[in-house]
Design a protein around this motif. Structure first.
Motif, mmCIF file in Angstrom:
data_model
loop_
_atom_site.group_PDB
_atom_site.id
_atom_site.type_symbol
_atom_site.label_atom_id
_atom_site.label_comp_id
_atom_site.label_asym_id
_atom_site.label_seq_id
_atom_site.Cartn_x
_atom_site.Cartn_y
_atom_site.Cartn_z
ATOM 1 N N GLN A 56 1.685 2.471 19.746
ATOM 2 C CA GLN A 56 3.090 2.327 19.385
ATOM 3 C C GLN A 56 3.424 0.845 19.415
ATOM 4 O O GLN A 56 3.274 0.205 20.448
ATOM 5 C CB GLN A 56 3.983 3.085 20.382
ATOM 6 N N GLY A 57 3.836 0.318 18.266
ATOM 7 C CA GLY A 57 4.177 -1.096 18.199
ATOM 8 C C GLY A 57 5.364 -1.413 19.091
ATOM 9 O O GLY A 57 6.385 -0.751 19.037
ATOM 10 N N ASN A 58 5.193 -2.397 19.947
ATOM 11 C CA ASN A 58 6.273 -2.888 20.790
ATOM 12 C C ASN A 58 5.962 -4.345 21.105
ATOM 13 O O ASN A 58 4.878 -4.833 20.778
ATOM 14 C CB ASN A 58 6.431 -2.032 22.063
ATOM 15 N N PRO A 59 6.880 -5.076 21.710
ATOM 16 C CA PRO A 59 6.621 -6.497 21.964
ATOM 17 C C PRO A 59 5.353 -6.767 22.775
ATOM 18 O O PRO A 59 4.652 -7.746 22.521
ATOM 19 C CB PRO A 59 7.868 -6.941 22.738
ATOM 20 N N ARG A 60 5.036 -5.887 23.731
ATOM 21 C CA ARG A 60 3.813 -6.072 24.522
ATOM 22 C C ARG A 60 2.563 -5.960 23.662
ATOM 23 O O ARG A 60 1.621 -6.744 23.800
ATOM 24 C CB ARG A 60 3.773 -5.018 25.634
ATOM 25 N N VAL A 61 2.546 -4.986 22.748
ATOM 26 C CA VAL A 61 1.392 -4.796 21.873
ATOM 27 C C VAL A 61 1.274 -5.970 20.905
ATOM 28 O O VAL A 61 0.173 -6.490 20.680
ATOM 29 C CB VAL A 61 1.491 -3.458 21.100
ATOM 30 N N PHE A 62 2.399 -6.412 20.350
ATOM 31 C CA PHE A 62 2.350 -7.546 19.429
ATOM 32 C C PHE A 62 1.854 -8.801 20.135
ATOM 33 O O PHE A 62 1.078 -9.570 19.569
ATOM 34 C CB PHE A 62 3.713 -7.788 18.784
ATOM 35 N N LYS A 63 2.263 -9.019 21.385
ATOM 36 C CA LYS A 63 1.794 -10.178 22.138
ATOM 37 C C LYS A 63 0.293 -10.063 22.397
ATOM 38 O O LYS A 63 -0.444 -11.041 22.277
ATOM 39 C CB LYS A 63 2.560 -10.305 23.451
ATOM 40 N N MET A 96 -8.934 -4.055 16.676
ATOM 41 C CA MET A 96 -7.793 -4.765 16.096
ATOM 42 C C MET A 96 -7.591 -4.366 14.639
ATOM 43 O O MET A 96 -6.457 -4.197 14.186
ATOM 44 C CB MET A 96 -8.007 -6.279 16.220
ATOM 45 N N THR A 97 -8.676 -4.198 13.916
ATOM 46 C CA THR A 97 -8.589 -3.787 12.512
ATOM 47 C C THR A 97 -7.992 -2.395 12.395
ATOM 48 O O THR A 97 -7.147 -2.143 11.531
ATOM 49 C CB THR A 97 -9.995 -3.814 11.869
ATOM 50 N N ASP A 101 -4.591 -1.585 10.444
ATOM 51 C CA ASP A 101 -4.578 -0.592 9.363
ATOM 52 C C ASP A 101 -3.507 0.460 9.626
ATOM 53 O O ASP A 101 -2.804 0.879 8.714
ATOM 54 C CB ASP A 101 -5.945 0.082 9.217
ATOM 55 N N GLY A 102 -3.387 0.894 10.870
ATOM 56 C CA GLY A 102 -2.354 1.872 11.226
ATOM 57 C C GLY A 102 -0.964 1.311 11.021
ATOM 58 O O GLY A 102 -0.061 2.016 10.568
ATOM 59 N N MET A 103 -0.778 0.045 11.341
ATOM 60 C CA MET A 103 0.529 -0.580 11.146
ATOM 61 C C MET A 103 0.840 -0.685 9.653
ATOM 62 O O MET A 103 1.970 -0.461 9.244
ATOM 63 C CB MET A 103 0.552 -1.963 11.795
ATOM 64 N N LYS A 104 -0.179 -0.980 8.861
ATOM 65 C CA LYS A 104 0.012 -1.081 7.419
ATOM 66 C C LYS A 104 0.443 0.267 6.853
ATOM 67 O O LYS A 104 1.360 0.355 6.054
ATOM 68 C CB LYS A 104 -1.287 -1.557 6.755
ATOM 69 N N GLU A 105 -0.205 1.339 7.311
ATOM 70 C CA GLU A 105 0.144 2.686 6.848
ATOM 71 C C GLU A 105 1.550 3.047 7.289
ATOM 72 O O GLU A 105 2.313 3.640 6.532
ATOM 73 C CB GLU A 105 -0.850 3.714 7.397
ATOM 74 N N GLU A 106 1.921 2.676 8.516
ATOM 75 C CA GLU A 106 3.249 2.983 9.029
ATOM 76 C C GLU A 106 4.322 2.294 8.193
ATOM 77 O O GLU A 106 5.337 2.884 7.844
ATOM 78 C CB GLU A 106 3.363 2.534 10.484
ATOM 79 N N PHE A 107 4.099 1.036 7.845
ATOM 80 C CA PHE A 107 5.063 0.302 7.050
ATOM 81 C C PHE A 107 5.098 0.802 5.604
ATOM 82 O O PHE A 107 6.116 0.734 4.948
ATOM 83 C CB PHE A 107 4.812 -1.192 7.103
ATOM 84 N N ALA A 108 3.979 1.346 5.127
ATOM 85 C CA ALA A 108 3.946 1.874 3.754
ATOM 86 C C ALA A 108 4.827 3.096 3.634
ATOM 87 O O ALA A 108 5.436 3.345 2.600
ATOM 88 C CB ALA A 108 2.506 2.219 3.366
ATOM 89 N N TYR A 109 4.941 3.881 4.734
ATOM 90 C CA TYR A 109 5.788 5.079 4.701
ATOM 91 C C TYR A 109 7.266 4.712 4.712
ATOM 92 O O TYR A 109 8.103 5.494 4.313
ATOM 93 C CB TYR A 109 5.484 5.985 5.888
ATOM 94 N N ASP A 110 7.593 3.520 5.229
ATOM 95 C CA ASP A 110 8.983 3.111 5.311
ATOM 96 C C ASP A 110 9.572 2.725 3.960
ATOM 97 O O ASP A 110 10.777 2.656 3.812
ATOM 98 C CB ASP A 110 9.127 1.917 6.274
ATOM 99 N N ASP A 111 8.731 2.438 2.975
ATOM 100 C CA ASP A 111 9.222 1.985 1.664
ATOM 101 C C ASP A 111 9.968 3.057 0.914
ATOM 102 O O ASP A 111 9.900 4.178 1.010
ATOM 103 C CB ASP A 111 8.063 1.481 0.793
#
Length: 111
Positions: A56-63, A96-97, A101-111
Motif C-alpha cells: 500500500q503506497g504511503n509516505p513510508r513506502v515512498f521513502k 522494487m520492479t 509495476d503494481g503502482m503503474k497498474e494502480e494509476f492506470a485504473y485511475d484514468d
C-alpha cells in the motif's frame, strides 16, 4: 492483552516463532519489509503462509523506495567500475520492479 495481539480474524496471537538468519539475510529481509510497508511480523507471516504481500503506497513506502533507488544506483556505479553483481542486489531490484509495476497498474485504473 492488547488489541495488537489479535490478527485480522480476531484470533489471539500468543505463539512465538523464532529462527536465525545470517546478517546478509537479515539485511535483505529488512529491505523487503520496508518496501512492503508492513510490519516485519505481518510480512513474514504472509510470506510463510504463501499469501500475497500487497504494498500500500504511503509516505513510508515512498521513502523506502527512494532510499533503495539511491542504494541501487550506488551499486550500479560499483558494478560499472568493474565489480560483480550479487544475488541480493538482483533480488532487491526485482522487488522494487514488482512494486513499481503494481503502482503503474494502480494509476492506470485511475484514468
Amino acid at each position: 492483552m492488547s488489541a495488537k495481539n489479535m490478527d485480522n480474524h480476531n484470533r489471539w496471537r500468543n505463539k512465538t516463532v523464532a529462527f536465525r538468519v545470517s546478517p546478509e539475510e537479515d539485511e535483505q529481509l529488512e529491505i523487503f519489509v520496508k518496501l512492503s510497508g508492513l510490519t516485519k511480523q505481518d510480512y513474514i507471516t504472509r510470506r510463510l503462509l504463501c499469501k500475497d504481500v500487497v504494498v500500500q503506497g504511503n509516505p513510508r513506502v515512498f521513502k523506502a523506495l527512494k532510499n533503495q533507488f539511491a542504494a541501487v544506483l550506488e551499486q550500479l556505479r560499483r558494478i560499472e567500475a568493474g565489480a560483480g553483481v550479487d544475488d541480493e542486489l538482483m533480488d532487491t531490484i526485482e522487488m522494487m520492479t514488482t512494486i513499481m509495476d503494481g503502482m503503474k497498474e494502480e494509476f492506470a485504473y485511475d484514468d
